[in-house]
Scaffold this active site. Structure first.
Site, short mmCIF file in Angstrom:
data_model
loop_
_atom_site.label_atom_id
_atom_site.label_comp_id
_atom_site.label_asym_id
_atom_site.label_seq_id
_atom_site.Cartn_x
_atom_site.Cartn_y
_atom_site.Cartn_z
N GLN A 179 -0.19 1.04 -0.37
CA GLN A 179 -0.48 2.06 0.44
C GLN A 179 0.93 3.19 -0.05
O GLN A 179 1.61 3.45 0.46
CB GLN A 179 -0.93 2.58 1.95
CG GLN A 179 -2.25 1.37 1.87
CD GLN A 179 -3.48 2.35 1.37
OE1 GLN A 179 -3.82 3.37 0.26
NE2 GLN A 179 -4.89 1.54 1.50
N GLU A 229 -5.37 -12.91 -3.77
CA GLU A 229 -5.28 -11.93 -3.82
C GLU A 229 -4.40 -12.98 -5.73
O GLU A 229 -3.94 -13.05 -5.56
CB GLU A 229 -3.50 -11.68 -3.60
CG GLU A 229 -2.89 -10.41 -3.97
CD GLU A 229 -3.47 -9.16 -5.05
OE1 GLU A 229 -3.61 -8.87 -6.15
OE2 GLU A 229 -4.48 -8.73 -3.70
N CYS A 303 -11.24 4.13 -0.89
CA CYS A 303 -10.37 5.51 -1.02
C CYS A 303 -11.53 5.78 -1.70
O CYS A 303 -11.35 7.25 -2.16
CB CYS A 303 -9.49 5.52 -1.32
SG CYS A 303 -9.21 4.17 -3.16
#
Length: 349
Positions: A179, A229, A303
């Site tokens: 981030q 991931e 986002c």
């Protein structure tokens, strides 16, 4: 920075309006709960990760909006000052060797409180070709001033540390997602952790887990779970960070969200909390699996209000309803905003 001309308080109010509009117009969600804005960090100098374009003449800067016209500002007002200092060093080297700098399409600069304070990650225009000897010399010369990696040939051990809470940290390899706003991210991470604690959760599944941005604080708070991931270097860094903090490194798995979800469902696994922090494109595929895995809550970070609205509408069709909506101003001076949505089953499961 398309909103820099707008007062910061007005920016934040407008962002809440954008989210509400997307939920209603795209998601067709007629009565979602009100959106609460959480305090964030400073409006300038916050961004710890910036991508600089490199054009065919070896110039380093940004492309103008909706074009490939290069602009070369002396500094970026929202960037961490250490990135602006690194940009000056990079330009000095690039001006000496413009033809060699032009071998790269762009470079990502990333700043951290810990050494190495700034890393540069270069991406080549023709990654299928070996790195030319002269270009290697250019990278080596730059590496005497800054920590440098090249996609595909850089130092795989080059990573940076980022604090997540007062008790936890992660390691992020060069080129991996982190981030961009450390203060706002800390607010987001603590909100997820505290939200899971207040809801009485014990287990979690972290989808799109990155280098452990949410999983590591959840593990430190006493939760057990799994984290999936696809980017192997991020998983290796997450395991290392877990190991150094006395946490369960086996939590972190490499693979796709879709394949992992199928495997967990086949094994009859369910989790109190299913947490997803997907890329801007959203989840879209696999929302039915997420709904089947979640015993009590789903939390989605996004986002992009448009894709979030689409995914929330689909989860409603799979038997969930929005319990809480929170927004964090992760990207001051722009129209972008980070939204955290908590969902709960519409009926007991």
């Amino acid at each position: 920075c398309d909103w820099m001309h707008v007062d910061i308080d007005d920016q934040r109010r407008h962002k809440l309006d954008l989210v509400a509009d997307a939920l209603k117009r795209i998601g067709k969600l007629q009565s979602p709960p009100p959106i609460r804005l959480l305090p964030a960090g400073p409006p300038l100098g916050y961004r710890n990760r910036i991508r600089f374009q490199i054009d065919a003449e070896g110039r380093v800067g940004f492309f103008s909006s909706q074009s490939h016209r290069m602009t070369e500002p002396d500094a970026c007002a929202i960037s961490d000052p250490r990135i602006n200092a690194a940009l000056a060093v990079l330009r000095r080297h690039a001006r000496k060797n413009p033809n060699l700098a032009a071998d790269f399409a762009y470079v990502e600069a990333r700043a951290s409180e810990y050494a190495p304070n700034v890393t540069l990650w270069f991406v080549r225009r023709t990654p299928e070709k070996p790195l030319a000897t002269m270009t290697q010399r250019f990278v080596s010369a730059l590496g005497r001033d800054l920590a440098v990696a090249v996609d595909g040939v850089g130092d795989p051990a080059l990573f940076q540390r980022y604090d997540l809470t007062s008790e936890t940290f992660l390691y992020a390899p060069a080129g991996a997602f982190v981030q961009v706003n450390p203060a706002a991210n800390r607010t987001l991470v603590e909100t997820v952790r505290d939200g899971a604690l207040s809801r009485g959760h014990a287990s979690f599944a972290d989808l799109y887990a990155g280098a452990g941005n949410f999983s590591l604080p959840l593990l430190a708070a006493g939760f057990t779970g799994v984290a999936i991931e696809q980017h192997l270097p991020s998983v290796l860094c997450a395991r290392r960070a877990a190991r150094e903090q006395g946490l369960d490194e086996s939590t972190f798995e490499t693979g796709s969200v879709r394949d992992a979800a199928k495997r967990w469902i086949a094994a009859g696994r369910r989790f109190d909390l299913v947490l997803a922090d997907p890329p801007r494109a959203g989840i879209k595929q696999g929302l039915d699996a997420i709904a089947r895995l979640a015993a009590r809550h789903i939390a989605i970070c996004s986002c992009n209000p448009s894709t979030l609205a689409r995914d929330l509408a689909e989860l409603e069709r799979h038997g969930f309803e929005i319990e809480e909506l929170l927004a964090v101003d992760m990207f001051p001076q722009t129209h972008h905003v980070e939204v955290l949505a908590w969902l709960v089953p519409s009926k007991p499961r």
